[in-house]
Write an enzyme that holds these catalytic residues in place. Structure first.
Site, PDB file in Angstrom:
ATOM      1  N   THR A  90      15.514 -50.064  14.394  1.00 17.37           N
ATOM      2  CA  THR A  90      16.132 -48.740  14.210  1.00 17.37           C
ATOM      3  C   THR A  90      17.591 -48.866  14.642  1.00 17.37           C
ATOM      4  O   THR A  90      18.427 -49.281  13.852  1.00 17.37           O
ATOM      5  CB  THR A  90      15.376 -47.648  14.991  1.00 17.37           C
ATOM      6  OG1 THR A  90      15.230 -48.051  16.356  1.00 17.37           O
ATOM      7  CG2 THR A  90      14.010 -47.399  14.382  1.00 17.37           C
ATOM      8  N   THR A 141      11.771 -46.719  23.345  1.00 19.04           N
ATOM      9  CA  THR A 141      11.190 -46.897  22.030  1.00 19.04           C
ATOM     10  C   THR A 141      11.178 -48.394  21.839  1.00 19.04           C
ATOM     11  O   THR A 141      12.211 -48.939  21.639  1.00 19.04           O
ATOM     12  CB  THR A 141      12.124 -46.151  21.145  1.00 19.04           C
ATOM     13  OG1 THR A 141      11.773 -44.881  21.195  1.00 19.04           O
ATOM     14  CG2 THR A 141      12.452 -46.805  19.883  1.00 19.04           C
ATOM     15  N   GLU A 182      21.615 -49.807  23.809  1.00 14.68           N
ATOM     16  CA  GLU A 182      22.607 -49.076  23.021  1.00 14.68           C
ATOM     17  C   GLU A 182      23.958 -49.035  23.732  1.00 14.68           C
ATOM     18  O   GLU A 182      24.085 -48.511  24.838  1.00 14.68           O
ATOM     19  CB  GLU A 182      22.089 -47.668  22.736  1.00 14.68           C
ATOM     20  CG  GLU A 182      20.940 -47.703  21.736  1.00 14.68           C
ATOM     21  CD  GLU A 182      20.203 -46.403  21.577  1.00 14.68           C
ATOM     22  OE1 GLU A 182      19.550 -46.221  20.533  1.00 14.68           O
ATOM     23  OE2 GLU A 182      20.255 -45.556  22.504  1.00 14.68           O
ATOM     24  N   ASN A 237      23.741 -42.154  20.389  1.00 13.42           N
ATOM     25  CA  ASN A 237      22.722 -41.118  20.539  1.00 13.42           C
ATOM     26  C   ASN A 237      23.225 -39.729  20.190  1.00 13.42           C
ATOM     27  O   ASN A 237      22.427 -38.853  19.853  1.00 13.42           O
ATOM     28  CB  ASN A 237      22.171 -41.156  21.974  1.00 13.42           C
ATOM     29  CG  ASN A 237      21.230 -42.323  22.158  1.00 13.42           C
ATOM     30  OD1 ASN A 237      20.126 -42.324  21.667  1.00 13.42           O
ATOM     31  ND2 ASN A 237      21.710 -43.369  22.836  1.00 13.42           N
ATOM     32  N   SER A 277      22.083 -38.004  12.357  1.00 18.77           N
ATOM     33  CA  SER A 277      23.024 -37.740  11.257  1.00 18.77           C
ATOM     34  C   SER A 277      23.163 -38.957  10.352  1.00 18.77           C
ATOM     35  O   SER A 277      22.681 -40.027  10.643  1.00 18.77           O
ATOM     36  CB  SER A 277      24.391 -37.356  11.817  1.00 18.77           C
ATOM     37  OG  SER A 277      24.921 -38.391  12.609  1.00 18.77           O
TER      38      SER A 277
END
EC number: 2.3.1.35
Length: 411
Positions: A159, A196, A283, A406, A411
């Site tokens: 992802t 996740t 991230e 995040n 979007s």
């Protein structure tokens, strides 16, 4: 989304991944959320394959987690189906129905019971999974499965990951060689409490489900349960281990025993390396951080203190800014809620002791610490001076990139 993000500076290259006897796998673009990339992965296993699993401790798990927990009771597996882009979480009966229909569609293709099909989903929470897209894509996916497609599978489950994560190991059971190969995905919402975080591991060994479960649980505790990116435990965290039974080796009992010692060590090493790859892809991460705590009243207490340091936004942002602010580490120790004594506490960064027994080390020179902070891999060590307990955890720094990713995730 992953293709739009720069690759993490902490990324490691994909190793060569040999086939695992009894496993065929592949990916396809099902259009579940992403456009122009594969987002559906399937593995099919030889008849008689045993399975073990460890799942999120979240009280709000996704429908695939509920499905897998129930399926795990049977102890056997013939397939796993994984989609990226939609987590199938907080979707009520629609989510349960999507899971059931997905498993039934895969079972018809494989020729097995739906309870032998395992499911995992990752992505946005709260949106109904368009299972009709998934099931429509399964026949072509099943027809194209190959023993060679491990690298494609690692990419297909991504992802916000910026690089695919995979590890392979060789082990011996009673002197006979077996292969263990695993892939994982994860970048944010990483604070496993069992990540996740999805992980799928397969071996050609023949191991009863009970012994497999014991080995997996122990391996997860020293790997994924020692990592954190942002302190958030996902609703979808899943680790599944499949043993196809295709290798020739001495019989393994349900208890496992000494014959599995080398296998357990290799599995633990594989899981640890996959867990560190997840942290390396945190991230916005620019630095990998190791936090080692010793001198605690127990190992469990040391782990709590280490995670308090690793999860502290102030510690993580100081490291992102390359600021040798050891006071923030002391703060995190103090808030952990575990036994600690300010006047026995010692703190080191990069091997340089900065504080001992409640104060700055006489003659402390910050220069080597500053130099260490400029590197990609940071080491923090804390000695509580209270006992023999110890623990090591791994995390990453907290940068503006985490907010950028995040803040625009949907979007």
């Amino acid at each position: 989304m992953a293709k739009d993000l720069p690759v993490s500076p902490l990324a490691v290259p994909m190793p060569a991944l040999p086939p695992v006897a009894g496993v065929r796998l592949g990916t396809v673009a099902a259009g579940i959320r992403y456009k122009g990339r594969d987002d559906l992965m399937m593995m099919v296993f030889a008849p008689g394959t045993t399975v073990a699993g460890v799942f999120t401790s979240s009280k709000c798990p996704g429908a695939p987690v509920d499905w897998c927990r129930k399926a795990l009771e049977g102890g056997t597996a013939r397939a796993v189906v994984v989609n990226a882009g939609n987590a199938n979480v907080f979707t009520g009966r629609a989510g349960e129905e999507a899971a059931r229909l997905s498993a039934e569609a895969a079972a018809r293709l494989v020729g097995c019971a739906p309870s032998e099909v395992f499911l995992a989903s990752t992505g946005v929470i709260g949106e109904v999974l368009p299972h009709e897209r998934l099931t429509a894509a399964l026949p072509a996916l099943h027809d194209g499965l190959s023993p060679e497609a491990w690298a494609e599978a690692a990419r297909g489950i991504m992802t916000t990951d910026t690089f695919p994560k995979a590890v392979t190991r060789q082990a011996r059971i009673g002197g006979a060689p077996v292969t263990i190969t695993g892939i994982a995905k994860g970048s944010g919402m990483i604070a496993p409490d069992m990540a996740t975080m999805l992980c799928f591991v397969a071996t050609d060994a023949k191991i009863p489900a009970a012994a497999l479960q014991s080995a997996l649980k122990a391996g997860v505790e020293t790997s994924f349960n020692r990592t954190t990116v942002d302190s958030d435990t996902s609703t979808s965290d899943t680790v599944l281990l499949f043993a196809t039974g295709q290798a020739e080796h001495p019989e393994v009992t349900a208890e496992g025993g000494e014959v599995l010692a080398d296998f357990r060590a290799a599995l633990a090493g594989l899981l640890h390396e996959l867990a560190l790859q997840v942290v390396r892809d945190g991230e916005g991460a620019q630095k990998l951080i190791q936090v080692a705590v010793r001198g605690a009243v127990s190992d469990a207490s040391a782990k709590v203190v280490a995670l308090a340091i690793a999860n502290s936004p102030l510690v993580k942002t100081a490291i992102a800014g390359e600021d040798a602010n050891w006071g923030r580490i002391v703060m995190a120790v103090g808030k952990a809620g575990e036994p600690a004594d300010r006047d026995r506490l010692s703190v080191a960064v990069g091997g340089t002791w900065m504080a001992r027994e409640g104060g700055v080390v006489p003659g402390y020179d910050e220069a080597p610490v500053v130099a260490h902070m400029k590197g990609r891999e940071i080491e923090i060590e804390v000695d509580l001076g209270l006992g023999e307990g110890s623990a090591t955890v791994w995390t990453c720094d907290l940068t503006h990139g985490y907010i950028d990713i995040n803040g625009s995730y949907r979007s």
